[in-house]
Motif scaffolding. Sequence first.
Motif, PDB file in Angstrom:
ATOM      1  N   ALA A 276       0.847  -1.191   0.000  1.00 25.11           N
ATOM      2  CA  ALA A 276       0.000   0.000   0.000  1.00 25.11           C
ATOM      3  C   ALA A 276       0.880   1.238   0.000  1.00 25.11           C
ATOM      4  CB  ALA A 276      -0.918   0.000   1.214  1.00 25.11           C
ATOM      5  N   VAL A 277       0.573   2.165  -0.894  1.00 25.20           N
ATOM      6  CA  VAL A 277       1.309   3.421  -1.024  1.00 25.20           C
ATOM      7  C   VAL A 277       0.298   4.538  -1.271  1.00 25.20           C
ATOM      8  CG1 VAL A 277       3.388   2.321  -1.947  1.00 25.20           C
ATOM      9  CG2 VAL A 277       1.589   3.066  -3.513  1.00 25.20           C
ATOM     10  N   PRO A 278       0.707   5.793  -1.071  1.00 27.30           N
ATOM     11  CA  PRO A 278      -0.203   6.892  -1.409  1.00 27.30           C
ATOM     12  C   PRO A 278      -0.585   6.843  -2.889  1.00 27.30           C
ATOM     13  CG  PRO A 278       1.604   7.684  -0.050  1.00 27.30           C
ATOM     14  CD  PRO A 278       1.940   6.278  -0.427  1.00 27.30           C
ATOM     15  N   ALA A 279      -1.805   7.205  -3.203  1.00 29.99           N
ATOM     16  CA  ALA A 279      -2.297   7.156  -4.583  1.00 29.99           C
ATOM     17  C   ALA A 279      -1.485   8.071  -5.479  1.00 29.99           C
ATOM     18  CB  ALA A 279      -3.764   7.552  -4.618  1.00 29.99           C
ATOM     19  N   ASP A 280      -1.215   7.606  -6.713  1.00 31.77           N
ATOM     20  CA  ASP A 280      -0.474   8.433  -7.660  1.00 31.77           C
ATOM     21  C   ASP A 280      -1.403   9.452  -8.315  1.00 31.77           C
ATOM     22  OD1 ASP A 280      -1.977   7.056  -9.541  1.00 31.77           O
ATOM     23  OD2 ASP A 280      -0.330   5.767 -10.189  1.00 31.77           O
ATOM     24  N   ALA A 281      -0.853  10.243  -9.220  1.00 33.92           N
ATOM     25  CA  ALA A 281      -1.607  11.349  -9.831  1.00 33.92           C
ATOM     26  C   ALA A 281      -2.827  10.843 -10.604  1.00 33.92           C
ATOM     27  CB  ALA A 281      -0.689  12.155 -10.744  1.00 33.92           C
ATOM     28  N   ASP A 282      -2.652   9.751 -11.354  1.00 33.53           N
ATOM     29  CA  ASP A 282      -3.767   9.229 -12.142  1.00 33.53           C
ATOM     30  C   ASP A 282      -4.898   8.752 -11.241  1.00 33.53           C
ATOM     31  OD1 ASP A 282      -2.445   9.761 -14.477  1.00 33.53           O
ATOM     32  OD2 ASP A 282      -1.641   7.728 -14.712  1.00 33.53           O
ATOM     33  N   ILE A 299      -3.710   0.277  -3.202  1.00 30.33           N
ATOM     34  CA  ILE A 299      -3.450  -1.072  -2.708  1.00 30.33           C
ATOM     35  C   ILE A 299      -3.043  -1.940  -3.887  1.00 30.33           C
ATOM     36  CG2 ILE A 299      -4.514  -3.123  -1.686  1.00 30.33           C
ATOM     37  CD1 ILE A 299      -6.308  -1.229  -0.070  1.00 30.33           C
ATOM     38  N   VAL A 300      -1.955  -2.681  -3.714  1.00 25.29           N
ATOM     39  CA  VAL A 300      -1.414  -3.492  -4.796  1.00 25.29           C
ATOM     40  C   VAL A 300      -1.323  -4.946  -4.342  1.00 25.29           C
ATOM     41  CG1 VAL A 300       0.489  -3.814  -6.419  1.00 25.29           C
ATOM     42  CG2 VAL A 300      -0.052  -1.515  -5.569  1.00 25.29           C
ATOM     43  N   VAL A 347      -9.648   0.254 -10.381  1.00 20.46           N
ATOM     44  CA  VAL A 347      -8.765  -0.900 -10.315  1.00 20.46           C
ATOM     45  C   VAL A 347      -8.247  -1.184 -11.712  1.00 20.46           C
ATOM     46  CG1 VAL A 347     -10.724  -2.489 -10.514  1.00 20.46           C
ATOM     47  CG2 VAL A 347      -8.549  -3.318  -9.604  1.00 20.46           C
ATOM     48  N   VAL A 348      -6.936  -1.463 -11.805  1.00 19.54           N
ATOM     49  CA  VAL A 348      -6.310  -1.772 -13.088  1.00 19.54           C
ATOM     50  C   VAL A 348      -5.426  -2.993 -12.891  1.00 19.54           C
ATOM     51  CG1 VAL A 348      -6.360   0.602 -13.940  1.00 19.54           C
ATOM     52  CG2 VAL A 348      -4.383  -0.200 -12.629  1.00 19.54           C
ATOM     53  N   VAL A 349      -5.134  -3.673 -13.994  1.00 23.84           N
ATOM     54  CA  VAL A 349      -4.278  -4.850 -13.946  1.00 23.84           C
ATOM     55  C   VAL A 349      -3.048  -4.595 -14.796  1.00 23.84           C
ATOM     56  CG1 VAL A 349      -5.489  -5.938 -15.888  1.00 23.84           C
ATOM     57  CG2 VAL A 349      -4.184  -7.354 -14.298  1.00 23.84           C
ATOM     58  N   GLY A 350      -1.914  -5.075 -14.320  1.00 25.45           N
ATOM     59  CA  GLY A 350      -0.667  -4.893 -15.050  1.00 25.45           C
ATOM     60  C   GLY A 350       0.296  -6.024 -14.745  1.00 25.45           C
ATOM     61  N   THR A 351       1.584  -5.751 -14.906  1.00 32.28           N
ATOM     62  CA  THR A 351       2.621  -6.750 -14.682  1.00 32.28           C
ATOM     63  C   THR A 351       3.444  -6.380 -13.456  1.00 32.28           C
ATOM     64  OG1 THR A 351       2.765  -7.169 -17.060  1.00 32.28           O
ATOM     65  CG2 THR A 351       4.586  -7.939 -15.700  1.00 32.28           C
ATOM     66  N   ALA A 352       3.620  -7.338 -12.548  1.00 29.01           N
ATOM     67  CA  ALA A 352       4.441  -7.129 -11.363  1.00 29.01           C
ATOM     68  C   ALA A 352       5.920  -7.134 -11.743  1.00 29.01           C
ATOM     69  CB  ALA A 352       4.151  -8.217 -10.334  1.00 29.01           C
ATOM     70  N   PRO A 353       6.810  -6.579 -10.896  1.00 33.87           N
ATOM     71  CA  PRO A 353       8.255  -6.618 -11.182  1.00 33.87           C
ATOM     72  C   PRO A 353       8.770  -8.034 -11.411  1.00 33.87           C
ATOM     73  CG  PRO A 353       7.800  -5.085  -9.393  1.00 33.87           C
ATOM     74  CD  PRO A 353       6.512  -5.783  -9.693  1.00 33.87           C
ATOM     75  N   GLY A 356       4.712 -11.490 -12.736  1.00 32.91           N
ATOM     76  CA  GLY A 356       3.376 -12.023 -12.467  1.00 32.91           C
ATOM     77  C   GLY A 356       2.295 -10.978 -12.650  1.00 32.91           C
ATOM     78  N   ALA A 357       1.096 -11.331 -12.254  1.00 33.52           N
ATOM     79  CA  ALA A 357      -0.035 -10.410 -12.357  1.00 33.52           C
ATOM     80  C   ALA A 357       0.015  -9.412 -11.215  1.00 33.52           C
ATOM     81  CB  ALA A 357      -1.349 -11.179 -12.323  1.00 33.52           C
ATOM     82  N   GLN A 358      -0.430  -8.188 -11.502  1.00 38.35           N
ATOM     83  CA  GLN A 358      -0.448  -7.140 -10.484  1.00 38.35           C
ATOM     84  C   GLN A 358      -1.765  -6.366 -10.602  1.00 38.35           C
ATOM     85  OE1 GLN A 358       1.794  -3.221 -10.668  1.00 38.35           O
ATOM     86  NE2 GLN A 358       3.046  -4.310  -9.149  1.00 38.35           N
ATOM     87  N   PHE A 359      -2.521  -6.352  -9.522  1.00 41.82           N
ATOM     88  CA  PHE A 359      -3.768  -5.602  -9.467  1.00 41.82           C
ATOM     89  C   PHE A 359      -3.559  -4.385  -8.571  1.00 41.82           C
ATOM     90  CE2 PHE A 359      -5.093  -9.777 -10.790  1.00 41.82           C
ATOM     91  CZ  PHE A 359      -6.116  -9.532 -11.690  1.00 41.82           C
ATOM     92  N   ARG A 360      -3.847  -3.209  -9.119  1.00 38.53           N
ATOM     93  CA  ARG A 360      -3.683  -1.951  -8.385  1.00 38.53           C
ATOM     94  C   ARG A 360      -5.051  -1.307  -8.253  1.00 38.53           C
ATOM     95  NH1 ARG A 360       1.842  -0.563  -8.631  1.00 38.53           N
ATOM     96  NH2 ARG A 360       1.322   1.525  -7.866  1.00 38.53           N
ATOM     97  N   LEU A 361      -5.470  -1.097  -6.996  1.00 41.54           N
ATOM     98  CA  LEU A 361      -6.757  -0.460  -6.766  1.00 41.54           C
ATOM     99  C   LEU A 361      -6.574   0.751  -5.852  1.00 41.54           C
ATOM    100  CD1 LEU A 361      -8.172  -1.340  -3.701  1.00 41.54           C
ATOM    101  CD2 LEU A 361      -7.839  -3.542  -4.795  1.00 41.54           C
TER     102      LEU A 361
END
Length: 372
Positions: A276-282, A299-300, A347-353, A356-361
Motif C-alpha cells: 500500500a502506497v499513497p495514490a499516484d496522480a492518475d 493497494i497493490v 482498479v487496473v491490472v498490469g505486470t508485477a516486477p 506475475g499479475a499485479q492488481f492496483r486499486l
Amino acid sequence: MEFTPGMLMDNESAGIAAELIPDGLVAADADARILFLNSRAGRILGRPREELVGADIREAVDLQDSDGSSWWETTNPWGGLRIRTGHREKMLMLRHNGREVLVTAKYLRPGRNEPVNRVNILMRDALYRRRQEAENAAVISTVAHELRSPLTSVKGFSSTLLRRWDRFTDEQKRLMLETIEADADRVTRLITELLDVSRIDSGRLQIRPLPLDVSSVFHRHVERAVASGLERDRFAIEVAEDLPEVWADPDRLDQILSNLLENAVRHGDGVVTLSAVPADADARAAMVAKGRGEEGVEIVVSDEGPGIPEDHRALVFSRFWHGSGRGSTGLGLYVVRGLVEAHGGRVVVGTAPSGGAQFRLSLPSTAPEYLA
C-alpha cells in the motif's frame, strides 16, 4: 401497378441512408410489393436485390413463427385494426433458408385510420443472440456445478454423521464438521457474489464506508489465509510509512482483498505481495472525477506467476471471464471492479516486477460528502 428499377428508392439520399443502417431494411407498398431494400437485407435473404424489387414481400421475405405458421398471415399488416403502428422485435425464421432473424416492423399510413400504404421491416441476424444465450446457459451450468459440489459434500457428511455418530471418534467428527462448515461457506460466498453481480448491474450496490487501517486489514487477511492451510512465507506485506487511513466499507474491502488473494493463489505462483502506497496522480484524478477528493491510498496485490497476457487485460474484469483456465465462475474480478468503483476508486491490472499479475486499486482517504 407495374414496378421499374427506378422505384427502388424515392431519391438518392434515401438509398444512402438505407445503406448506413447496420440491419437489413425492406420496404413494401400498399400492395405488399417490395419498393426497395438495402444490401444487408439482400445478404440476409441470400438473393440479389434485382430479383427482389417488385416481388411480393410475403413471398420474398417468407417469415415464420416458432410454431411454423406464417408471420405475415398472423400479423396481416395491411388489414386488421387501423390503429396499429407496427411490431416490436421478435425472433422469426426465414422459411427458404432456415436462418433465424430478429424482426421489427413499422406500418405507415397517409392519414389517421387510413389503410397502410408502406410497411418497413428491419431484420437482424440472430446468430449473436444465440451465442449469447449459449454463453448464459454455460454460465448457469457452471454455477449449478459450483453449488452442487459443496452441497453434495455437506449432504454426504451430515447424513453419515446422523446414521453412524457413535462409530466415529471425536477427531473424525470434528474433521467432518469442519468440512461441512467450509463447504457451507463456499456456497454462501458464491450466492453473495451472484447477488452482488445483480446489484452492480442494476446500480443498487450500497456501501457504508468507515476509516480503516490498511496494515491491520492486510495482516488479518494473511492470518486467515495461513489458518486455511497456506504457508506463511507465501505472503509478504509492504506498507508505506505514514500511510493515511482509507474510507471503505469493512465487509466490502474484505471481499475485495479475499477475491484478489484467492485469484493470486489459484492462478499465480511464488510469493503473493500485499502493498500500500499513497495514490499516484492518475488515481487521484480518477477519485476527484468521482467527487471523492484528492487524497487516497493505492493497494497493490501481486504474485510471481506467469501473469496475464496484455491482450487479455481489457477482459479480466468482465462477467464470467475465465481466461485460459477454468475452475471458477469468473465472477470474482467483476465484483472487485464493481465494489472498488462504488467506493469512488478504480482498479487496473498490469505486470508485477517479478513478471506475475499485479492488481492496483485506489481507495479514497476522505469521507464521502454525505458523511462529511
